[in-house]
Design a protein around this motif. Sequence first.
Motif, PDB file in Angstrom:
ATOM      1  N   ASP A 231       6.719  -7.885 -12.284  1.00 61.29           N
ATOM      2  CA  ASP A 231       6.837  -6.304 -12.408  1.00 61.29           C
ATOM      3  C   ASP A 231       8.006  -5.817 -11.670  1.00 61.29           C
ATOM      4  O   ASP A 231       8.915  -4.944 -12.121  1.00 61.29           O
ATOM      5  CB  ASP A 231       5.640  -5.670 -11.629  1.00 61.29           C
ATOM      6  N   TYR A 292      12.397   5.932 -11.121  1.00 63.18           N
ATOM      7  CA  TYR A 292      10.932   6.168 -10.667  1.00 63.18           C
ATOM      8  C   TYR A 292      10.222   4.825 -10.516  1.00 63.18           C
ATOM      9  O   TYR A 292       9.352   4.626  -9.387  1.00 63.18           O
ATOM     10  CB  TYR A 292      10.213   6.986 -11.845  1.00 63.18           C
ATOM     11  N   ALA A 296       8.488   3.361  -7.128  1.00 59.11           N
ATOM     12  CA  ALA A 296       7.213   2.718  -7.101  1.00 59.11           C
ATOM     13  C   ALA A 296       7.463   1.507  -6.385  1.00 59.11           C
ATOM     14  O   ALA A 296       6.439   1.207  -5.670  1.00 59.11           O
ATOM     15  CB  ALA A 296       6.516   2.915  -8.317  1.00 59.11           C
ATOM     16  N   SER A 301       3.621   1.147  -4.704  1.00 61.04           N
ATOM     17  CA  SER A 301       2.501   1.758  -5.299  1.00 61.04           C
ATOM     18  C   SER A 301       1.731   1.141  -6.205  1.00 61.04           C
ATOM     19  O   SER A 301       2.051   0.297  -6.761  1.00 61.04           O
ATOM     20  CB  SER A 301       3.638   3.037  -5.782  1.00 61.04           C
ATOM     21  N   ASP A 302       0.515   1.774  -6.130  1.00 59.65           N
ATOM     22  CA  ASP A 302      -0.375   1.153  -7.163  1.00 59.65           C
ATOM     23  C   ASP A 302       0.148   1.628  -8.613  1.00 59.65           C
ATOM     24  O   ASP A 302      -0.628   0.967  -9.402  1.00 59.65           O
ATOM     25  CB  ASP A 302      -1.790   1.971  -6.972  1.00 59.65           C
ATOM     26  N   GLU A 303       1.070   2.268  -8.688  1.00 57.92           N
ATOM     27  CA  GLU A 303       1.650   2.588  -9.988  1.00 57.92           C
ATOM     28  C   GLU A 303       2.559   1.640 -10.658  1.00 57.92           C
ATOM     29  O   GLU A 303       2.842   1.560 -11.772  1.00 57.92           O
ATOM     30  CB  GLU A 303       2.285   4.038 -10.104  1.00 57.92           C
ATOM     31  N   VAL A 306       2.243  -0.429 -14.033  1.00 59.26           N
ATOM     32  CA  VAL A 306       2.316   0.565 -15.213  1.00 59.26           C
ATOM     33  C   VAL A 306       3.762   1.104 -15.390  1.00 59.26           C
ATOM     34  O   VAL A 306       4.378   0.993 -16.524  1.00 59.26           O
ATOM     35  CB  VAL A 306       1.272   1.848 -15.132  1.00 59.26           C
ATOM     36  N   VAL A 307       4.470   1.492 -14.293  1.00 59.69           N
ATOM     37  CA  VAL A 307       5.901   2.140 -14.482  1.00 59.69           C
ATOM     38  C   VAL A 307       6.759   0.864 -14.653  1.00 59.69           C
ATOM     39  O   VAL A 307       7.765   1.289 -15.347  1.00 59.69           O
ATOM     40  CB  VAL A 307       6.188   2.915 -13.314  1.00 59.69           C
ATOM     41  N   ARG A 368      -3.108  -1.972 -19.060  1.00 58.12           N
ATOM     42  CA  ARG A 368      -3.018  -1.574 -17.582  1.00 58.12           C
ATOM     43  C   ARG A 368      -3.508  -0.156 -17.438  1.00 58.12           C
ATOM     44  O   ARG A 368      -4.211   0.025 -16.263  1.00 58.12           O
ATOM     45  CB  ARG A 368      -1.511  -1.943 -16.938  1.00 58.12           C
ATOM     46  N   ILE A 369      -3.598   0.652 -18.407  1.00 55.38           N
ATOM     47  CA  ILE A 369      -3.853   2.046 -18.495  1.00 55.38           C
ATOM     48  C   ILE A 369      -5.323   1.937 -18.935  1.00 55.38           C
ATOM     49  O   ILE A 369      -6.053   3.163 -19.028  1.00 55.38           O
ATOM     50  CB  ILE A 369      -2.928   2.972 -18.821  1.00 55.38           C
TER      51      ILE A 369
END
Length: 371
Positions: A231, A292, A296, A301-303, A306-307, A368-369
């Motif tokens: 990631d 962004y 993250a 971040s927990d995001e 996803v991002v 993931r979402i």
Amino acid sequence: MNFAFSEEQEELRRSVRRFLDDKSPITEVRRLMETTEGYDPAVWSQMANQLGLQGLTIPEEYGGSGFSYVELIVVLEEMGRSLLCAPYFSTVALAANAILASGDDAAKKELLPGIASGETIATLALTEDNGRWDLEGIQLQAKKSGDGYTLDGHKMFVIDGHTANLIVVVARTSAGISFFAVDGDAQGLTRTALSTMDMTRKQARLEFSGTPARLIGADGGAEAALSKTLDLAAVALAAEQVGGAQRCLDMSVEYAKVRIQFGRPIGSFQAIKHKCADMLLEVESAKSAAYYAGWAAAEDSDELPVVASLAKAYCSEAYFHAAAENIQIHGGIGFTWEHDAHLYFKRAKSSELLLGDPTYHRELLAQRIGI
């Protein structure tokens, strides 16, 4: 949350751009891409000693500067703009992140200072002949041998794998997925440089035959660390893609202003205006996604999962489209070896596939979402 870079971060950008304009002009890129090593050792040392780039995000206790991922985004964007030929991405975005994510304090103390000082060129060996970036694609076996382990199998498409003196290898043990440290000159290791479309980023095939390796982290406990490493690497690559896409846009606009056809600049024609406008929209959107994602990563971040996939998918397509349109706007000259447009096109295509293509990351994003 602040999407504006601080004055210190902008000064870092200016410093790195000045350095790269001096040390990595396109003439030097063309020279280095024809060499087997693919980088200049003197420039690599200057990057570490004068700018501290290799240790930028490595904590101070391990010899680094302890900056956040946002600073790394700034640096990689500039490197993507100049097509820097150096093992920076493999060393910093892949290997160093894997060691940091492993949670192995002893390995961090042993391996990270060398990376931060520029003495160690490192990489992460993950993919194999199947080209898969998921866990199911990992077949390389590691077996217990005395106090250490031995590896048997192969790795493919390893970035800078033929020049790295430290290779973080992802392999399977009876306990599961694990990280291992292998020296570049280890017994039983055969490294073969690959002929690739993108000559500015070198790749290699690694063959392991009873090769000694040192375990990093817990035996069978590398799944979460590997996922985070990929990631973070995806975010880093997205930033690099943004830099390249912006350069393609700049090249297109500059040419559209000076190329005269039918007695007027081609930039005055509606078709060229549309191409440049579409490129601008995509480049600016790619920046938003990459920045962004960088935030993250900096905030852990927990995001991030996803991002990271979102940014990798979008920035890959934006860069490839910008590189392709750059060739179209330049017309016939854009297709020639002498023009630089093809260098960005090839980097865009290789980066699109590196770490998984947009389709792969959209599927990952959907999972993931919870779709």
